[in-house]
Design an enzyme around this catalytic site. Structure first.
Site, PDB file in Angstrom:
ATOM      1  N   ARG A  33       0.862  -1.182   0.000  1.00  0.00           N
ATOM      2  CA  ARG A  33       0.000   0.000   0.000  1.00  0.00           C
ATOM      3  C   ARG A  33       0.894   1.225   0.000  1.00  0.00           C
ATOM      4  O   ARG A  33       1.745   1.377   0.893  1.00  0.00           O
ATOM      5  CB  ARG A  33      -0.932   0.029   1.209  1.00  0.00           C
ATOM      6  CG  ARG A  33      -2.140   0.975   1.028  1.00  0.00           C
ATOM      7  CD  ARG A  33      -2.948   1.150   2.301  1.00  0.00           C
ATOM      8  NE  ARG A  33      -2.171   1.828   3.310  1.00  0.00           N
ATOM      9  CZ  ARG A  33      -2.128   1.474   4.585  1.00  0.00           C
ATOM     10  NH1 ARG A  33      -2.832   0.435   5.018  1.00  0.00           N
ATOM     11  NH2 ARG A  33      -1.381   2.148   5.440  1.00  0.00           N
ATOM     12  N   ASN A  41       4.200   0.742   2.207  1.00  0.00           N
ATOM     13  CA  ASN A  41       4.118  -0.400   3.122  1.00  0.00           C
ATOM     14  C   ASN A  41       4.371  -1.708   2.386  1.00  0.00           C
ATOM     15  O   ASN A  41       3.668  -2.032   1.431  1.00  0.00           O
ATOM     16  CB  ASN A  41       2.731  -0.454   3.748  1.00  0.00           C
ATOM     17  CG  ASN A  41       2.388   0.824   4.473  1.00  0.00           C
ATOM     18  OD1 ASN A  41       2.832   1.060   5.584  1.00  0.00           O
ATOM     19  ND2 ASN A  41       1.610   1.693   3.822  1.00  0.00           N
TER      20      ASN A  41
END
Lengths: 516, 516
Positions: free
Chosen positions: A134, A156
């Site tokens: 993400r 992430n």
């Protein structure tokens, strides 16, 4: 133009309107599983001894306006970002150099690196690697600007969460915008609402497809005799964000028809095993509720092990190593997790020295590389004297910056005028644990109203953060990419007077967007 | 054969199996909205001031075995039962005679009857009437029998609940039976589980279709100028079974695309109005959250007003009368509610005197009428001396009976050896408020395990009750039937040592079935 969008949004609510919206959202969330387990600070263990209670995830009552150009750009760049982080992960030597400095000062990084080294020594038996990513952004709209820009907050590479719940928030807001059908009156009227709904959110489908692709790529059982294969979600004790994970679980089960199990981090060594006699090292899972049944784990999906608090004893490092050395495809590998450290983001963003970005994106056209580069906020290394230290120690320039620890998992950011004093309060040898980042200037007039998980309704100025999901499966030996997709998004909105906080800790809310 | 099915069912659970099932059910229910609001006895208002918490509906861990022949028979008879209760409702004179005796002793019945009389005096403006019914049965399997028989417990003509949640329980059990896909191990193995899942449960579709059909049959607006039409759910304060109702609400909104609103019983007179100037008496609803918007109510769906406790003051009777005299199609009308009184069931079941059943089912073939009759348990009037009083006062025959109040809404049944003493403790003039019913003998060996809403897990001998849903729309002026359907079912299972209790009060659980 931008300011005028935000200045009269959201439309004010009469007490009856607010009452209706809050009641509707409370009921909708419970009906659709947009839920979390209540925090112990809200409901004590004693009053809920069997843990049956659930409450709404923190959500905004309104979707937030978001510039269409920024949204489209974030989506367009996601597969390039996927590729970038896969390429970085393939360059073990490069990561090793970056980590070198940190290893001395950061036990967590040091231990992760050691897991990788240990498994490398023995030899990896699985070269496929899965990333469920993400990329988080804010819109940067300083008073001088006319067009908002997209700036990356973080990328992430492990336990990228909220895909399951964020698609539900988009549905919630879409339902409210259309309620009742044909005569929408759930919200007061506002120009932004006219025939507008949040864009499609395929987070569940995209993340599940990533896991299913890895499962399939794992191929036939490596055990003798053959075992059925499964996907294993490894999760934290006392997880409150269970229903987010279960949205992927359900999709994998119902749509992809795959066996999926959830296993507590602390139970890994009790219920999984790797036979010494099998050089392929298949990871075998025996469900405690059916101990005679054995499954071979094709894919380990980590929803834990991302923060130092997930390693409470040597046994946890042992468990991580156990998974890492197995034949299961890891989502992510230790190396891929390390590639997500903030220091990597900072090195990529360095404006002097070698062009790492272009190096890792060899074969990508320069225009696209520059679009990726344009999403970087200026970031500075503090390990030695230079521009970074100058900006951080000067009280005036510090005001425009944030100090972030290099570790994953958030927490403990130092903001603005607190930076110089903070740095002087710690030994200079520790400054290299921190990255200085120029503050992004989000729209000053953005406002929303949130329903917290304890039922409190709070309104005011907010800062929104858009996350875009992507998945990539690649062969670490040679770097061949087998699957690279983007899809789905997350809007998180927090009160502006709160500097930091993950959604699950209650300082911020899940949200959706209306494009303008 | 029947006993052998029940005697080794459900399979015993190891602690790990029980743990897995309970955890899975807790998570599944919260993810899918198989929820209720927690009882104040479990979570106090003080610890949940904003009412955000939800907990699992009480559910069994296993589906319960149920004889296929009984299930098929209940489904086959439902449209006949729909027709029967529509025909009874059309015979106002017949109902009037039945009620005559009760009016003196039962304020509730007396007040309902008065509402009907008042509206009749003014003249009904709506002749269409909608029934959303549930016929509840037990299997009767006395030791002497070889084949279980289907016996009706009661026929609900108002607020027939749990259609929304019962389809979810069937999905829950089906998911467990198939978990994980291809290698089911959630349950210990048992012959009944082999390739078996609960039968399709279309309760939500069927009940929603009934409401949508009435909405359509209402036709164009009777207001001047025209107003958009809507369906109105009238609900209780402090409803804990909200998500059951919302399942129908969602289906009407998402699939039928209809405007639906929920209105508290206490708010009827505040937010709905009937213009004196309009002889058609359309019921106009102004949502408090959008007071300038007005909708015309096509259909009033009552999920309240079924019990005396729903009428706390004269204003509630006024509200009921207000709805009854409006042009909205009522689900149900007062007359249809009265047709559901237990005394009607008892009169139909009387073995002496006129054959009311054949009379109301004129045109239905005698074989079908006899199949309906075969579902009646022997029932007796206690208003005068006769067989009923004999059986009730004799301590030996009383053991085989239950004493039920004629009112709807359950509660306060008197069982077996308590009957003679109870009757002697109240004035004989009040005996006519009660009906004596022969006890049904359910399978003695039936067992199950339930997860209560407070998280307690209880196992043991159980009694199951199957409800079958049906909907009917008819013209009260002439009796023409416009829509008559059956679809969907409910299994409720309660601990055998508990004589009584609705699901919502926590004494019993929602369940599903496996046919054998």
């Amino acid at each position: 133009m931008q300011d005028s969008i935000y200045s009269d949004y959201p439309p004010p609510l009469s007490p009856a309107q607010k009452d209706f919206l809050v009641t509707t959202v409370k009921d909708w969330t419970a009906q659709h599983g947009l839920m979390v387990r209540p925090a112990p600070s809200f409901i004590s263990k004693e009053s809920n001894p069997h843990g049956v209670l659930a409450t709404n995830a923190p959500v905004t009552l309104f979707p937030s306006p978001f510039p269409r150009s920024c949204f489209e750009e974030a989506k367009a760049l996601q597969t390039v970002y996927n590729q970038l982080y896969a390429a970085i992960t393939c360059d073990e030597e490069w990561i090793g150099k970056i980590m070198e400095d940190l290893i001395d000062v950061d036990d967590f990084i040091s231990n992760l690196w050691k897991v990788h080294q240990d498994v490398k020594k023995e030899g990896y038996t699985q070269t496929l690697s899965l990333g469920l990513y993400r990329s988080d952004y804010m819109t940067h709209a300083p008073p001088s600007s006319t067009v908002p820009a997209l700036k990356q907050v973080e990328f992430n590479t492990i336990s990228s969460s909220f895909g399951g719940l964020s698609s539900l928030v988009a549905s919630l807001h879409a339902d409210l915008l259309n309620s009742p059908p044909g005569h929408p009156i759930a919200y007061p009227s506002h120009p932004l609402f006219n025939s507008n709904v949040p864009p499609e959110n395929t987070a569940v489908e995209t993340l599940s497809a990533g896991l299913a692709t890895a499962h399939k790529a794992y191929g036939p059982s490596k055990s003798n005799p053959d075992l059925p294969t499964c996907i294993l979600f490894v999760v934290q004790e006392n997880e409150r964000n269970t229903f987010d994970q279960l949205a992927l679980f359900r999709h994998l089960t119902k749509v992809h028809n795959l066996p999926v199990f959830r296993l507590l981090r602390s139970e890994i060594l009790n219920h999984t095993s790797i036979a010494d006699s099998n050089p392929s090292r298949p990871l075998v899972y025996s469900p405690p509720h059916s101990p005679k049944t054995r499954f071979e784990v094709s894919t380990v999906y980590l929803r834990c092990f991302y923060a130092p608090t997930d390693y409470t004893s040597e046994r946890d490092w042992e468990a991580r190593t156990h998974l890492e050395r197995s034949a299961a495809i890891k989502c992510p590998t230790v190396l891929n997790q390390l590639a997500g450290c903030k220091i990597v983001q900072q090195v990529l963003a360095e404006s002097t020295g070698p062009d790492h970005l272009a190096h890792f994106l060899t074969g990508t056209d320069p225009a696209t590389i520059n679009r990726v580069r344009a999403t970087f906020a200026p970031q500075y290394d503090l390990s030695s004297s230079g521009r970074g230290r100058e900006l951080a120690l000067n009280p005036e320039t510090a005001l425009n910056h944030v100090l972030k620890p290099q570790r994953e998992g958030g927490g403990n950011n130092i903001y603005k005028d607190a930076i110089p004093g903070f740095l002087r309060s710690i030994p200079e040898t520790e400054w290299k644990r921190w990255i200085l980042m120029e503050l992004i200037t989000p729209p000053a007039e953005a406002k929303n109203v949130a329903l917290r998980s304890d039922g409190e309704v709070l309104g005011g100025h907010v800062i929104g953060e858009l996350g875009v999901y992507g998945t990539i499966l690649w062969d670490q030996a040679g770097g061949k990419v087998l699957h690279n997709e983007q899809g789905g998004w997350l809007m998180r909105t927090k009160a502006r007077d709160v500097n930091e906080g993950g959604v699950a800790t209650g300082f911020s809310s899940l949200d959706s967007i209306l494009l303008f």
